[in-house]
Design an enzyme around this catalytic site. Structure first.
Site, PDB file in Angstrom:
ATOM      1  N   HIS A  14      -4.396  17.461   3.672  1.00  0.00           N
ATOM      2  CA  HIS A  14      -3.995  16.465   4.158  1.00  0.00           C
ATOM      3  C   HIS A  14      -4.868  15.878   5.313  1.00  0.00           C
ATOM      4  CE1 HIS A  14      -0.588  13.519   5.807  1.00  0.00           C
ATOM      5  NE2 HIS A  14      -0.965  12.948   4.460  1.00  0.00           N
ATOM      6  N   GLU A  41      -7.850  14.950   1.149  1.00  0.00           N
ATOM      7  CA  GLU A  41      -7.537  13.332   1.234  1.00  0.00           C
ATOM      8  C   GLU A  41      -7.649  12.979   2.827  1.00  0.00           C
ATOM      9  OE1 GLU A  41      -4.197  10.485   2.438  1.00  0.00           O
ATOM     10  OE2 GLU A  41      -4.783  12.471   3.341  1.00  0.00           O
ATOM     11  N   ASP A  43      -8.015   8.977   5.211  1.00  0.00           N
ATOM     12  CA  ASP A  43      -7.346   7.277   5.061  1.00  0.00           C
ATOM     13  C   ASP A  43      -8.647   6.711   5.240  1.00  0.00           C
ATOM     14  OD1 ASP A  43      -4.448   7.930   4.746  1.00  0.00           O
ATOM     15  OD2 ASP A  43      -4.834   9.046   6.781  1.00  0.00           O
ATOM     16  N   HIS A  56      -5.692   6.771  10.087  1.00  0.00           N
ATOM     17  CA  HIS A  56      -4.436   6.542   9.339  1.00  0.00           C
ATOM     18  C   HIS A  56      -3.904   5.239   9.782  1.00  0.00           C
ATOM     19  CE1 HIS A  56      -0.080   6.921   8.475  1.00  0.00           C
ATOM     20  NE2 HIS A  56      -0.493   7.420   7.521  1.00  0.00           N
ATOM     21  N   GLU A 116      -7.689   7.525   0.237  1.00  0.00           N
ATOM     22  CA  GLU A 116      -6.722   6.458   0.527  1.00  0.00           C
ATOM     23  C   GLU A 116      -6.885   5.206   1.251  1.00  0.00           C
ATOM     24  OE1 GLU A 116      -2.022   5.665   2.315  1.00  0.00           O
ATOM     25  OE2 GLU A 116      -2.982   7.943   2.130  1.00  0.00           O
TER      26      GLU A 116
END
Length: 254
Positions: A14, A41, A43, A56, A116
Site C-alpha cells: 500500500h 499501489e 496515488d 495521497h 490510483e
C-alpha cells in the site's frame, strides 16, 4: 503485452511500502521491494502544470514540509519539498516522487503497479487522460514490463482514461474503488468496462464476493493489516489485498 504471472499478486504494498517508509516515495517502493513485494499501489495526481506525481492527500501538510493545495503548485516547486521528515529523521530530504520515477523503478525491476488516480476538484478527466497517455508511451518503450492497472474512486477519471487508451490502441485494466458496496457499485464498474472492483475489506462478505465474481470482475480489498482478516478474505476468493504490513505475508512470492 507482458502479464505478471511469475509472482504473487495477492499481496500489494500500500502506497509503495506500507508503514515501513514515508508513503508514496521512492524510499517506500524500495522498502516494499526489499520485503519481497512485487506488486505496489500508489496515488497519482497532477501538479498545476500537469505533471503526474505521487501524493495521497489533496493538501501538502500531512506528508510534506509545506501547506496548501498540491494542485496549486508547479512540479518545479513540488519536487523541492521534503516528503520524508514527517515520517522519521532518517528519511529527511526524501522528495515527492514523480510518476516517471516510479515507472523507471517498475521497469528496472519488472514489477506490477496499481496507479490510483487522485484528481483534484474539476480535474478528473484531465487526470485520467494524462496518466493513461503517459503509461501508454511507457509501455511502448518497455514492452517487457507488467501492464499497470488504473484505479480510482472517480468514475469520470476512469472513463476519460478508457477513452484515451482506446484512442491510442492500448489496453490497460481498470478498477473502480468503493468504500461501500451495493448493486449500483457493480453496475457502475461494469458500465466503465472495469476488470475489477477494489473495496474496503469491511464491505465484503462471501455472498458479495460471489456476486462480484459472477459478474466477471476480479476483487481486491484494502487495507488489510491483520493475519486473521487476510485468511478470511483469501478464503472468500479475493484476488488481491493491499497492506501496510510488509511483514504480514509469510512469503510474499511463494
Amino acid at each position: 503485452m507482458f502479464e505478471p504471472d511469475g509472482f504473487n499478486l495477492r499481496w500489494i504494498a500500500h502506497r509503495g511500502g506500507g508503514d515501513a517508509a514515508p508513503e508514496n516515495t521512492l524510499a517506500a517502493f524500495h522498502a516494499g521491494y526489499a520485503a519481497g513485494f512485487r506488486a505496489f499501489e500508489c496515488d497519482v495526481r497532477l501538479s498545476a502544470d500537469g505533471v503526474p506525481f505521487l501524493l495521497h492527500d489533496a493538501t501538502l501538510a500531512r506528508t510534506t514540509d509545506a501547506r496548501g493545495a498540491a494542485a496549486g503548485r508547479r512540479w518545479a516547486d513540488l519536487r523541492k519539498l521534503d516528503a520524508g521528515a514527517w515520517y522519521g529523521a532518517r528519511f529527511r530530504g526524501e522528495a515527492l516522487a514523480s510518476l516517471d520515477a516510479v515507472l523507471d523503478f517498475a521497469a528496472a525491476r519488472r514489477v506490477w503497479l496499481n496507479l490510483e488516480l487522485k484528481p483534484a476538484p474539476g480535474a478528473a478527466a484531465r487526470t485520467g487522460v494524462v496518466v493513461a497517455t503517459r503509461v501508454t508511451r511507457w509501455l511502448r518503450e518497455q514492452p517487457r514490463v507488467p501492464a499497470p492497472l488504473l484505479s480510482s474512486f472517480s468514475p469520470r477519471a476512469l472513463r476519460a482514461a478508457r477513452v484515451a487508451l482506446a484512442q491510442r490502441q492500448t489496453q490497460l485494466p481498470l478498477a473502480l474503488l468503493c468504500a461501500h458496496y451495493d448493486a449500483r457499485v457493480l453496475r457502475s464498474a461494469c458500465a466503465l468496462g472495469a476488470s475489477a472492483l477494489h473495496l474496503h475489506w469491511r464491505a465484503l462478505s462471501a455472498a458479495r464476493a460471489r456476486t462480484i465474481h459472477d459478474a466477471g470482475l476480479a476483487l481486491r480489498v484494502y487495507t488489510v493489516n491483520r493475519a486473521p482478516t487476510a485468511t478470511r478474505l483469501l478464503a472468500a476468493g479475493v484476488e488481491g489485498m493491499f497492506t501496510d504490513r510488509l511483514d504480514l505475508p509469510p512469503r510474499v512470492n511463494a
